[in-house]
Design a protein around this motif. Sequence first.
Motif, PDB file in Angstrom:
ATOM      1  N   ALA A 175      15.792  -5.296  18.676  1.00 34.09           N
ATOM      2  CA  ALA A 175      15.118  -6.379  19.401  1.00 34.09           C
ATOM      3  C   ALA A 175      14.752  -7.522  18.455  1.00 34.09           C
ATOM      4  CB  ALA A 175      13.893  -5.907  20.161  1.00 34.09           C
ATOM      5  N   PRO A 176      15.581  -8.567  18.421  1.00 34.92           N
ATOM      6  CA  PRO A 176      15.405  -9.667  17.455  1.00 34.92           C
ATOM      7  C   PRO A 176      14.476 -10.766  17.963  1.00 34.92           C
ATOM      8  CG  PRO A 176      17.495  -9.940  18.592  1.00 34.92           C
ATOM      9  CD  PRO A 176      16.887  -8.663  19.118  1.00 34.92           C
ATOM     10  N   VAL A 204      11.780  -0.860  15.208  1.00 32.31           N
ATOM     11  CA  VAL A 204      11.627  -1.149  16.634  1.00 32.31           C
ATOM     12  C   VAL A 204      10.642  -2.300  16.795  1.00 32.31           C
ATOM     13  CG1 VAL A 204      10.775  -0.275  18.836  1.00 32.31           C
ATOM     14  CG2 VAL A 204      12.205   1.175  17.385  1.00 32.31           C
ATOM     15  N   ALA A 205      11.161  -3.447  17.267  1.00 29.80           N
ATOM     16  CA  ALA A 205      10.360  -4.667  17.378  1.00 29.80           C
ATOM     17  C   ALA A 205      10.317  -5.198  18.806  1.00 29.80           C
ATOM     18  CB  ALA A 205      10.924  -5.733  16.439  1.00 29.80           C
ATOM     19  N   SER A 206      10.590  -4.342  19.763  1.00 28.31           N
ATOM     20  CA  SER A 206      10.554  -4.727  21.171  1.00 28.31           C
ATOM     21  C   SER A 206       9.111  -4.795  21.671  1.00 28.31           C
ATOM     22  CB  SER A 206      11.366  -3.715  21.990  1.00 28.31           C
ATOM     23  OG  SER A 206      10.978  -2.391  21.677  1.00 28.31           O
ATOM     24  N   PRO A 207       8.876  -5.266  22.892  1.00 31.44           N
ATOM     25  CA  PRO A 207       7.503  -5.278  23.433  1.00 31.44           C
ATOM     26  C   PRO A 207       6.904  -3.872  23.507  1.00 31.44           C
ATOM     27  CG  PRO A 207       8.930  -6.699  24.726  1.00 31.44           C
ATOM     28  CD  PRO A 207       9.820  -5.947  23.783  1.00 31.44           C
ATOM     29  N   HIS A 208       5.563  -3.808  23.554  1.00 29.65           N
ATOM     30  CA  HIS A 208       4.870  -2.515  23.592  1.00 29.65           C
ATOM     31  C   HIS A 208       5.423  -1.602  24.687  1.00 29.65           C
ATOM     32  CE1 HIS A 208       2.056  -4.753  21.208  1.00 29.65           C
ATOM     33  NE2 HIS A 208       1.556  -5.419  22.224  1.00 29.65           N
ATOM     34  N   SER A 209       5.755  -2.187  25.808  1.00 27.58           N
ATOM     35  CA  SER A 209       6.187  -1.412  26.966  1.00 27.58           C
ATOM     36  C   SER A 209       7.465  -0.627  26.709  1.00 27.58           C
ATOM     37  CB  SER A 209       6.409  -2.355  28.153  1.00 27.58           C
ATOM     38  OG  SER A 209       7.319  -3.392  27.799  1.00 27.58           O
ATOM     39  N   GLU A 210       8.235  -1.033  25.714  1.00 27.99           N
ATOM     40  CA  GLU A 210       9.529  -0.408  25.433  1.00 27.99           C
ATOM     41  C   GLU A 210       9.510   0.491  24.202  1.00 27.99           C
ATOM     42  OE1 GLU A 210      11.693  -1.135  27.866  1.00 27.99           O
ATOM     43  OE2 GLU A 210      10.059  -2.402  28.603  1.00 27.99           O
ATOM     44  N   HIS A 211       8.411   0.547  23.479  1.00 30.63           N
ATOM     45  CA  HIS A 211       8.396   1.252  22.199  1.00 30.63           C
ATOM     46  C   HIS A 211       8.769   2.729  22.328  1.00 30.63           C
ATOM     47  CE1 HIS A 211       5.640  -1.794  19.896  1.00 30.63           C
ATOM     48  NE2 HIS A 211       6.798  -2.295  20.258  1.00 30.63           N
TER      49      HIS A 211
END
Length: 344
Positions: free
Chosen positions: A25-26, A86-93
């Motif tokens: 997740a960039p 992993v740098a995606s939003p919290h919801s996807e961690h």
Amino acid sequence: MTLSLPASRTPDRDDAPPIRWGVLAPGGIARDWTAAVHATTASRVVAVGSRAQDRAQAFADEFGVDRAYGSYEQLVGDDGIDAVYVASPHSEHRDHALLALAAGKPVLVEKAFTRNAAEAAAVIDAARAANLLVVEAMWTRFLPHLDVVRQCLENGLLGEVKAVIADHGQHLYPDGPQRMSDPALAGGALLDLGIYPVSFAHLALGGFDRVQAFGTIATTGVDEGETIGVVSASGAVGTLSTTMAAHSACLASVIGTEARVDVDSWFYRPNTVRLFDGDDVELDRYEPPARTHGLAYQAAEFARLLADGRTESDLMPLDETLRIMQVLDEVRAQLGVRYPGEPG
């Protein structure tokens, strides 16, 4: 005897062994993190994955990354990477960390670790079952100045700790990033901003026995800001506050019976630590070696852990990550904030 601060024990970032990173997740934090890793460590980001090929390719072009993938599955399946950030939003961690672990990849997961404690436990259990390294990217825990604070606590320099005060406010709502106000992305002040004072106080007090929160809810249903009172097993108190609707001083203090330490504004970044006696006389101060690229310290620590065959960090243990997520759950429960899909 005049009290003085200890020297930081944090190793130089460029002394850590090199590893090959894949970025999942960039977004904005991934850009800052990659710039820091490339500037001050021997490691390199060699692959990036996004749901959109063009976004991945743009990130790869910007940072000189070798491979760009249009799916997260392709990224974690790359045999040429040693670990996934992993740098995606919290919801996807949770889902993204589990995806990487299932592919046999160690994972550095952005804070907040997940949306809630149940999701955190799922990731931790999967990592332990696979004997793979997983670390929460609470970057403050790995900075040199926080090691100075940690030693003050370990050595009893402050006497008996009686209180902690910490705040973090940024003006990110209502005109800031959309994710901050979106319940579907686990938005709100607490998981993005409030976790800093909570994590700081959790370290200083050794955990909380009681938590009481008061706050304001945004029109979208996420928390706009809160003040959190905590009490430790020893009876020490903490006053923690956060808001995404205004900029605050962002200061932190640990107060003991013999002395206190203050961390300057933006306490969670590389910073100055000041030691005061009971008469408010400054006895000593610690200045960080550099105030740039602080995000690289966590990447360097991760590389050392991976080279040593470790599966978690003593500086941010997984059990503490889980306990902090439980505190955040309790705060949200008291405020009445629930994310879509969470149990009632």
